[in-house]
Design a protein around this motif. Structure first.
Motif, short mmCIF file in Angstrom:
data_model
loop_
_atom_site.label_atom_id
_atom_site.label_comp_id
_atom_site.label_asym_id
_atom_site.label_seq_id
_atom_site.Cartn_x
_atom_site.Cartn_y
_atom_site.Cartn_z
N ASN A 131 -12.91 -5.36 -1.29
CA ASN A 131 -12.18 -6.53 -0.83
C ASN A 131 -12.32 -6.63 0.68
O ASN A 131 -12.03 -5.67 1.40
N PRO A 132 -12.74 -7.77 1.21
CA PRO A 132 -12.99 -7.87 2.65
C PRO A 132 -11.73 -7.78 3.50
O PRO A 132 -11.81 -7.45 4.68
N LEU A 133 -10.57 -8.08 2.92
CA LEU A 133 -9.33 -8.06 3.69
C LEU A 133 -8.79 -6.64 3.88
O LEU A 133 -8.40 -6.26 4.98
N THR A 134 -8.80 -5.87 2.81
CA THR A 134 -8.21 -4.52 2.86
C THR A 134 -9.23 -3.40 2.90
O THR A 134 -8.90 -2.26 3.23
N GLY A 135 -10.48 -3.70 2.52
CA GLY A 135 -11.49 -2.65 2.43
C GLY A 135 -11.37 -1.80 1.18
O GLY A 135 -12.15 -0.87 0.98
N LEU A 136 -10.42 -2.14 0.31
CA LEU A 136 -10.24 -1.38 -0.93
C LEU A 136 -11.24 -1.84 -1.98
O LEU A 136 -11.70 -2.98 -1.96
N PRO A 137 -11.59 -0.96 -2.94
CA PRO A 137 -12.48 -1.36 -4.03
C PRO A 137 -11.95 -2.59 -4.76
O PRO A 137 -10.74 -2.71 -4.98
N GLY A 178 0.35 -13.70 6.43
CA GLY A 178 0.19 -13.28 5.04
C GLY A 178 -0.81 -12.17 4.89
O GLY A 178 -0.60 -11.20 4.16
N ASP A 179 -1.94 -12.30 5.61
CA ASP A 179 -2.96 -11.25 5.57
C ASP A 179 -2.40 -9.93 6.11
O ASP A 179 -2.71 -8.85 5.60
N GLU A 180 -1.58 -10.01 7.17
CA GLU A 180 -0.98 -8.80 7.72
C GLU A 180 -0.09 -8.12 6.68
O GLU A 180 -0.09 -6.89 6.56
N ALA A 181 0.66 -8.90 5.93
CA ALA A 181 1.53 -8.33 4.89
C ALA A 181 0.72 -7.68 3.79
O ALA A 181 1.09 -6.61 3.28
N ILE A 182 -0.40 -8.29 3.42
CA ILE A 182 -1.25 -7.72 2.38
C ILE A 182 -1.87 -6.42 2.86
O ILE A 182 -1.90 -5.41 2.13
N ARG A 183 -2.36 -6.40 4.10
CA ARG A 183 -2.93 -5.17 4.63
C ARG A 183 -1.87 -4.07 4.74
O ARG A 183 -2.15 -2.90 4.49
N ALA A 184 -0.66 -4.46 5.12
CA ALA A 184 0.41 -3.47 5.22
C ALA A 184 0.76 -2.90 3.84
O ALA A 184 1.04 -1.70 3.71
N ILE A 203 -7.08 3.60 -5.74
CA ILE A 203 -6.41 2.36 -5.37
C ILE A 203 -7.44 1.24 -5.32
O ILE A 203 -8.51 1.40 -4.72
N GLY A 204 -7.14 0.12 -5.96
CA GLY A 204 -8.03 -1.04 -5.93
C GLY A 204 -7.26 -2.30 -5.58
O GLY A 204 -6.04 -2.38 -5.79
N HIS A 205 -7.95 -3.27 -5.01
CA HIS A 205 -7.36 -4.55 -4.64
C HIS A 205 -7.97 -5.63 -5.53
O HIS A 205 -9.13 -6.00 -5.37
N VAL A 206 -7.18 -6.09 -6.50
CA VAL A 206 -7.65 -7.11 -7.43
C VAL A 206 -7.98 -8.39 -6.69
O VAL A 206 -8.96 -9.08 -6.97
N GLY A 207 -7.16 -8.73 -5.70
CA GLY A 207 -7.32 -9.95 -4.94
C GLY A 207 -5.96 -10.53 -4.61
O GLY A 207 -4.98 -10.26 -5.31
N GLY A 208 -5.88 -11.31 -3.54
CA GLY A 208 -4.60 -11.89 -3.16
C GLY A 208 -3.56 -10.82 -2.94
O GLY A 208 -3.77 -9.87 -2.18
#
Length: 330
Positions: A131-137, A178-184, A203-208
């Motif tokens: 995921n480009p926002l968090t770097g998680l799979p 919003g992006d800051e909250a998701i990264r946090a 840990i994975g990031h499905v999206g959003g």
């Protein structure tokens, strides 16, 4: 590509200095470790994008360190380029069989080194679908991880994590906040997993605002509870002081009517592989999504989680999120 972080693991100070200068001059960020043991610790803690790993080192050699990297869910995805003075074909085969992405024999030309590094990073980027926002799979890796673990018969729990009322928050403060909250949120999950999970916690990031955590069943309650507690402690800091003092925000709905939303919280639904006939990732996501809805429905204030430990046939619901799960077993 050139902003990538490279971990150099080599006991030779001169080699480390040469690699550090070469990579830094070409735009890479560099982390250094002096042997395999130190390298494993730094790989887990510093989140590099690639590892340059010497084969012959004291305490733990490169091949042993590589095997540990591949067995640990936190580092299994990392591209690894082995560096060695041994150039026999058998050495190359052994390194590749241990899980290396590339093999480079000393002494090597700087341009050849950079070509290997860039090629390994490109392949990793194409394969991991992070995921480009968090770097998680992302979804592709989530599906692979669940499939492999279910096929092995691992005793695991899938935690499906959702940020409640995130859209009103995003509408009110804008996508940057919003992006800051998701990264946090990703940071909370990573810190909890590092403290209470084990080397197999994923840990994975499905999206959003949706995440998944795959954790051994005996750690699931502790991980879910700590995630709720830490997020609830952090969530008020996402808000402006006046909204924090008021305990939330007011946002107009589609009809223009103001609606009141409290401070962000999490709903976590969980499905245990040992709870029944869960043999396909789609079934686990189905149950976890159902339990997430149950956790959301019983909230008064703050985050909540619910774990389904008993699977009944025919009790599933439609998926809330479009994971690329494919079809179930025939």
């Amino acid at each position: 590509m050139t902003s990538a972080r490279v971990l150099i693991v080599d006991d030779d100070e001169d080699i480390r200095a040469y690699l550090e200068v070469t990579l830094t001059l070409n735009g890479f960020e560099v982390i250094e470790a002096v042997d395999g043991v130190d390298g494993l610790e730094r790989a887990r803690r510093s989140e590099p994008d690639l590892v340059l790993l010497d084969v012959m080192m004291p305490r733990m050699d490169g091949l042993e360190a590589l095997r540990h990297l591949r067995e640990d869910a936190r580092t299994a995805h990392l591209p690894v380029v082995l560096l060695t003075a041994r150039g026999q074909a058998a050495d190359t085969v052994e390194g590749l069989d241990a899980g290396a992405d590339s093999y480079l024999t000393k002494p090597f030309d700087a341009e050849v080194l950079l070509a290997h590094v860039r090629a390994a990073l490109r392949r990793a980027q194409q394969q991991s679908a992070r995921n480009p926002l968090t770097g998680l799979p992302g979804n592709e890796r989530i599906l692979t991880e669940l499939t492999e673990r279910l096929e092995r018969g691992d005793d695991l729990v899938l935690l499906y994590v959702d940020i409640d009322s995130f859209k009103p928050f995003n509408d009110h403060y804008g996508f940057l906040r919003g992006d800051e909250a998701i990264r946090a949120t990703a940071g909370v999950l990573q810190s909890v997993a590092a403290e209470l999970g084990d080397e197999h916690t994923f840990i994975g990031h499905v999206g959003g605002d949706d995440f998944v955590v795959v954790v051994p069943s005996d750690r699931a309650d502790d991980v879910a509870l700590a995630t709720c507690d830490r997020f609830d402690a952090l969530a008020p800091t996402f808000y402006d002081p006046v909204d924090r003092l008021a305990g939330g925000i007011e946002v107009a709905d589609r009809r223009g009517v103001l609606q009141r939303y409290g401070v962000l919280s999490l709903s976590i639904g969980a499905a245990a592989s040992a709870a029944g006939d869960l043999v396909h990732p789609g079934e686990m996501v189905e149950v976890a999504t159902e339990m997430k809805r149950f956790a959301k429905s019983r909230q008064d204030a703050g985050s909540a989680y619910a774990i389904d430990r008993r699977r009944e046939r025919g009790s599933g619901v439609d998926l809330a999120v479009d994971l690329p799960l494919g079809s179930g077993p025939s």
